[in-house]
Design a protein around this motif. Structure first.
Motif, PDB file in Angstrom:
ATOM      1  N   LEU A 121     -10.383 -17.763  18.325  1.00  0.00           N
ATOM      2  CA  LEU A 121     -10.163 -16.371  17.949  1.00  0.00           C
ATOM      3  C   LEU A 121     -10.402 -15.502  19.174  1.00  0.00           C
ATOM      4  N   ASP A 153      -5.560 -14.665  16.219  1.00  0.00           N
ATOM      5  CA  ASP A 153      -5.807 -16.078  15.949  1.00  0.00           C
ATOM      6  C   ASP A 153      -4.914 -16.917  16.858  1.00  0.00           C
ATOM      7  N   TYR A 181      -8.359  -8.621  16.554  1.00  0.00           N
ATOM      8  CA  TYR A 181      -8.550 -10.067  16.593  1.00  0.00           C
ATOM      9  C   TYR A 181      -7.205 -10.762  16.516  1.00  0.00           C
TER      10      TYR A 181
END
Length: 101
Positions: free
Chosen positions: A44, A57, A55
């Motif tokens: 992350l 992924d 954020y």
């Protein structure tokens, strides 16, 4: 020369903003909301921008990039086959395409 001057002015202003942000957060003991920053935790990635954190992924990004590259590869392969079919001579014996076999 003018572009280089503008680039240097921009970098100087950005450096000043970052230094001011860092000193204000240190003096006030605020550890959230950086002006610019990057943080990585396992798969992350966190990007600090103007006080917000975004954020991302890494697994999702890799999956999307893989999907897009496969679609682009199919599109290029279809265009290659279309061009190959339109040529008056048979150029299938030449091995110049990276997508074959």
């Amino acid at each position: 020369m003018v572009k280089l001057l503008f680039l240097l002015i921009f970098l100087l202003l950005l450096g000043g903003l970052m230094a001011t942000d860092y000193t204000m957060r240190e003096m006030l003991a605020i550890y959230d909301g950086k002006l610019l920053g990057y943080e990585r935790m396992e798969d992350l990635h966190g990007i600090y921008l103007m006080g917000n954190i975004y954020y991302i992924d890494g697994a999702l990004v890799r999956e999307k990039v893989s999907l897009w590259t496969s679609e682009i590869r199919e599109w290029i392969d279809k265009g290659y086959r279309w061009i190959k079919d339109k040529l008056p001579i048979n150029m299938g014996s030449l091995s110049f395409c990276i997508f074959e076999g």
